[in-house]
Design a protein around this motif. Structure first.
Motif, PDB file in Angstrom:
ATOM      1  N   ALA A  74      57.351  13.694 104.167  1.00 36.38           N
ATOM      2  CA  ALA A  74      56.152  14.104 103.438  1.00 36.38           C
ATOM      3  C   ALA A  74      56.383  14.101 101.924  1.00 36.38           C
ATOM      4  CB  ALA A  74      55.697  15.494 103.893  1.00 36.38           C
ATOM      5  N   VAL A  75      57.610  13.830 101.469  1.00 35.38           N
ATOM      6  CA  VAL A  75      57.889  13.742 100.035  1.00 35.38           C
ATOM      7  C   VAL A  75      57.212  12.479  99.514  1.00 35.38           C
ATOM      8  CG1 VAL A  75      59.673  13.507  98.269  1.00 35.38           C
ATOM      9  CG2 VAL A  75      60.054  14.993 100.249  1.00 35.38           C
ATOM     10  N   LYS A  76      56.377  12.634  98.488  1.00 35.08           N
ATOM     11  CA  LYS A  76      55.580  11.516  97.985  1.00 35.08           C
ATOM     12  C   LYS A  76      56.218  10.918  96.726  1.00 35.08           C
ATOM     13  CE  LYS A  76      50.971  10.235  96.487  1.00 35.08           C
ATOM     14  NZ  LYS A  76      49.637  10.713  96.138  1.00 35.08           N
ATOM     15  N   PRO A  77      56.665   9.640  96.801  1.00 33.35           N
ATOM     16  CA  PRO A  77      57.206   8.988  95.610  1.00 33.35           C
ATOM     17  C   PRO A  77      56.082   8.425  94.743  1.00 33.35           C
ATOM     18  CG  PRO A  77      57.467   7.562  97.522  1.00 33.35           C
ATOM     19  CD  PRO A  77      56.826   8.829  98.010  1.00 33.35           C
ATOM     20  N   ILE A  78      56.221   8.575  93.430  1.00 34.17           N
ATOM     21  CA  ILE A  78      55.264   8.022  92.468  1.00 34.17           C
ATOM     22  C   ILE A  78      56.027   7.073  91.548  1.00 34.17           C
ATOM     23  CG2 ILE A  78      53.616   8.565  90.613  1.00 34.17           C
ATOM     24  CD1 ILE A  78      52.720   9.669  93.310  1.00 34.17           C
ATOM     25  N   ASN A  79      55.588   5.821  91.472  1.00 31.34           N
ATOM     26  CA  ASN A  79      56.206   4.788  90.623  1.00 31.34           C
ATOM     27  C   ASN A  79      57.664   4.522  90.965  1.00 31.34           C
ATOM     28  OD1 ASN A  79      53.786   4.406  89.180  1.00 31.34           O
ATOM     29  ND2 ASN A  79      54.286   6.149  87.864  1.00 31.34           N
ATOM     30  N   THR A  80      58.068   4.808  92.183  1.00 33.92           N
ATOM     31  CA  THR A  80      59.417   4.526  92.659  1.00 33.92           C
ATOM     32  C   THR A  80      59.390   4.451  94.172  1.00 33.92           C
ATOM     33  OG1 THR A  80      61.756   5.136  92.443  1.00 33.92           O
ATOM     34  CG2 THR A  80      60.191   6.946  92.853  1.00 33.92           C
ATOM     35  N   ASN A  81      60.490   4.041  94.753  1.00 32.91           N
ATOM     36  CA  ASN A  81      60.652   4.036  96.208  1.00 32.91           C
ATOM     37  C   ASN A  81      61.901   4.820  96.553  1.00 32.91           C
ATOM     38  OD1 ASN A  81      58.468   2.245  97.048  1.00 32.91           O
ATOM     39  ND2 ASN A  81      59.601   0.680  95.916  1.00 32.91           N
ATOM     40  N   ILE A  82      61.821   5.590  97.617  1.00 35.14           N
ATOM     41  CA  ILE A  82      62.984   6.313  98.114  1.00 35.14           C
ATOM     42  C   ILE A  82      63.831   5.305  98.887  1.00 35.14           C
ATOM     43  CG2 ILE A  82      63.768   8.170  99.618  1.00 35.14           C
ATOM     44  CD1 ILE A  82      61.036   9.572  98.984  1.00 35.14           C
ATOM     45  N   SER A  83      65.087   5.126  98.473  1.00 35.95           N
ATOM     46  CA  SER A  83      65.917   4.074  99.071  1.00 35.95           C
ATOM     47  C   SER A  83      67.128   4.616  99.834  1.00 35.95           C
ATOM     48  CB  SER A  83      66.348   3.073  97.999  1.00 35.95           C
ATOM     49  OG  SER A  83      66.965   3.712  96.915  1.00 35.95           O
ATOM     50  N   SER A  84      67.105   5.899 100.184  1.00 42.09           N
ATOM     51  CA  SER A  84      68.184   6.485 100.991  1.00 42.09           C
ATOM     52  C   SER A  84      67.599   7.620 101.817  1.00 42.09           C
ATOM     53  CB  SER A  84      69.298   7.037 100.094  1.00 42.09           C
ATOM     54  OG  SER A  84      68.891   8.252  99.488  1.00 42.09           O
ATOM     55  N   SER A  85      68.431   8.158 102.673  1.00 41.00           N
ATOM     56  CA  SER A  85      68.088   9.420 103.325  1.00 41.00           C
ATOM     57  C   SER A  85      68.266  10.538 102.296  1.00 41.00           C
ATOM     58  CB  SER A  85      69.029   9.673 104.508  1.00 41.00           C
ATOM     59  OG  SER A  85      68.873   8.679 105.483  1.00 41.00           O
ATOM     60  N   PHE A  86      67.794  11.734 102.631  1.00 40.86           N
ATOM     61  CA  PHE A  86      68.071  12.919 101.828  1.00 40.86           C
ATOM     62  C   PHE A  86      69.320  13.557 102.420  1.00 40.86           C
ATOM     63  CE2 PHE A  86      63.713  12.133 100.906  1.00 40.86           C
ATOM     64  CZ  PHE A  86      63.459  12.681  99.671  1.00 40.86           C
ATOM     65  N   TYR A  87      70.241  14.001 101.548  1.00 47.33           N
ATOM     66  CA  TYR A  87      71.487  14.600 102.011  1.00 47.33           C
ATOM     67  C   TYR A  87      71.669  15.988 101.431  1.00 47.33           C
ATOM     68  CZ  TYR A  87      72.686   9.914 103.510  1.00 47.33           C
ATOM     69  OH  TYR A  87      72.681   8.689 104.119  1.00 47.33           O
ATOM     70  N   GLY A  88      71.865  16.963 102.312  1.00 49.00           N
ATOM     71  CA  GLY A  88      72.233  18.306 101.911  1.00 49.00           C
ATOM     72  C   GLY A  88      73.740  18.456 102.047  1.00 49.00           C
ATOM     73  N   TYR A  89      74.215  19.658 101.834  1.00 46.66           N
ATOM     74  CA  TYR A  89      75.648  19.914 101.936  1.00 46.66           C
ATOM     75  C   TYR A  89      75.879  21.203 102.708  1.00 46.66           C
ATOM     76  CZ  TYR A  89      80.560  20.132 100.644  1.00 46.66           C
ATOM     77  OH  TYR A  89      81.926  20.158 100.676  1.00 46.66           O
ATOM     78  N   GLU A  90      76.589  21.100 103.819  1.00 46.82           N
ATOM     79  CA  GLU A  90      76.971  22.251 104.657  1.00 46.82           C
ATOM     80  C   GLU A  90      78.437  22.061 105.044  1.00 46.82           C
ATOM     81  OE1 GLU A  90      74.983  24.837 105.445  1.00 46.82           O
ATOM     82  OE2 GLU A  90      73.224  23.983 104.447  1.00 46.82           O
ATOM     83  N   ASN A  91      79.355  22.354 104.127  1.00 50.50           N
ATOM     84  CA  ASN A  91      80.785  22.093 104.315  1.00 50.50           C
ATOM     85  C   ASN A  91      81.049  20.607 104.536  1.00 50.50           C
ATOM     86  OD1 ASN A  91      81.536  24.840 104.056  1.00 50.50           O
ATOM     87  ND2 ASN A  91      80.851  25.182 106.154  1.00 50.50           N
ATOM     88  N   GLY A  92      80.190  19.768 104.025  1.00 51.87           N
ATOM     89  CA  GLY A  92      80.211  18.311 104.125  1.00 51.87           C
ATOM     90  C   GLY A  92      78.779  17.825 104.025  1.00 51.87           C
ATOM     91  N   TYR A  93      78.606  16.564 103.690  1.00 54.74           N
ATOM     92  CA  TYR A  93      77.245  16.030 103.559  1.00 54.74           C
ATOM     93  C   TYR A  93      76.597  15.866 104.920  1.00 54.74           C
ATOM     94  CZ  TYR A  93      78.163  15.186  98.672  1.00 54.74           C
ATOM     95  OH  TYR A  93      78.451  15.358  97.340  1.00 54.74           O
ATOM     96  N   VAL A  94      75.314  16.233 104.991  1.00 55.36           N
ATOM     97  CA  VAL A  94      74.537  16.097 106.223  1.00 55.36           C
ATOM     98  C   VAL A  94      73.168  15.524 105.883  1.00 55.36           C
ATOM     99  CG1 VAL A  94      75.707  17.934 107.512  1.00 55.36           C
ATOM    100  CG2 VAL A  94      73.772  18.519 106.072  1.00 55.36           C
ATOM    101  N   GLY A  95      72.695  14.613 106.737  1.00 56.15           N
ATOM    102  CA  GLY A  95      71.347  14.096 106.569  1.00 56.15           C
ATOM    103  C   GLY A  95      70.341  15.213 106.792  1.00 56.15           C
ATOM    104  N   ALA A  96      69.286  15.218 106.004  1.00 61.72           N
ATOM    105  CA  ALA A  96      68.291  16.291 106.087  1.00 61.72           C
ATOM    106  C   ALA A  96      66.965  15.754 106.620  1.00 61.72           C
ATOM    107  CB  ALA A  96      68.075  16.915 104.715  1.00 61.72           C
ATOM    108  N   SER A  97      66.315  16.523 107.476  1.00 58.29           N
ATOM    109  CA  SER A  97      64.978  16.169 107.945  1.00 58.29           C
ATOM    110  C   SER A  97      63.916  16.972 107.195  1.00 58.29           C
ATOM    111  CB  SER A  97      64.849  16.395 109.451  1.00 58.29           C
ATOM    112  OG  SER A  97      65.115  17.751 109.766  1.00 58.29           O
ATOM    113  N   THR A  98      64.335  18.078 106.561  1.00 50.06           N
ATOM    114  CA  THR A  98      63.411  18.877 105.747  1.00 50.06           C
ATOM    115  C   THR A  98      64.096  19.289 104.450  1.00 50.06           C
ATOM    116  OG1 THR A  98      64.078  20.960 106.769  1.00 50.06           O
ATOM    117  CG2 THR A  98      62.175  19.850 107.733  1.00 50.06           C
ATOM    118  N   ILE A  99      63.269  19.507 103.434  1.00 49.35           N
ATOM    119  CA  ILE A  99      63.722  20.073 102.159  1.00 49.35           C
ATOM    120  C   ILE A  99      63.491  21.576 102.290  1.00 49.35           C
ATOM    121  CG2 ILE A  99      63.377  20.122  99.656  1.00 49.35           C
ATOM    122  CD1 ILE A  99      64.336  17.388 100.749  1.00 49.35           C
ATOM    123  N   GLY A 100      64.567  22.359 102.369  1.00 47.20           N
ATOM    124  CA  GLY A 100      64.460  23.793 102.606  1.00 47.20           C
ATOM    125  C   GLY A 100      64.509  24.598 101.319  1.00 47.20           C
TER     126      GLY A 100
END
Length: 148
Positions: A94-120
């Motif tokens: 649901a994150v809306k890009p303006i004048n750009t494209n999202i070209s990766s997954s979103f990554y959080g950090y929980e004692n290592g990088y983890v792919g995120a399904s939500t922005i918390g």
């Protein structure tokens, strides 16, 4: 937050945005912000829209006070960006890009990088974009997505 390093952010609107006021248990009175094309910068204030590295001696929680931040437009640069959150969860699709494209997954950090399904709320995330632009985090984007 967890013991050691965390990717966090300021998810509220407040004039009390120092690291010590938002996260008093942090090891330092500063955090580390990532500036594209420059690298890491030490900062004592946590502005909305940015993500930060902060270290803690032990796991815990922080009661962050301020007005809810119900939407945010985050400026991003081509390449990797460390972004923040708003006061509510937002699915990454649901994150809306303006004048750009999202070209990766979103990554959080929980004692290592983890792919995120939500922005918390209160968390920070790495994301790569194609060129300079903006990312919009908003519950309105969530509602539009659900109506499809």
């Amino acid at each position: 937050y967890n013991s050691q390093w965390n990717l966090i952010s300021n998810p509220v609107s407040t004039s009390m945005d120092s690291v010590r006021q938002l996260y008093p248990a942090s090891v330092n009175s500063h955090a580390y912000e990532f500036i594209p094309d420059t690298g890491y910068k030490q900062t004592y204030r946590m502005t909305n829209g940015s993500g930060y590295w902060i270290k803690f001696d032990a796991s815990g929680t922080s009661a962050i006070t301020g007005m809810p931040l119900e939407a945010d437009t985050i400026n991003v640069k081509a390449g990797w960006n460390l972004i923040g959150s708003i006061s509510v969860q937002v699915p990454v699709d649901a994150v809306k890009p303006i004048n750009t494209n999202i070209s990766s997954s979103f990554y959080g950090y929980e004692n290592g990088y983890v792919g995120a399904s939500t922005i918390g709320p209160g968390k920070g995330y790495w994301v790569k974009v194609s060129n300079d632009g903006n990312l919009i985090l908003s519950p309105a984007a969530i509602n539009k997505q659900r109506r499809r």
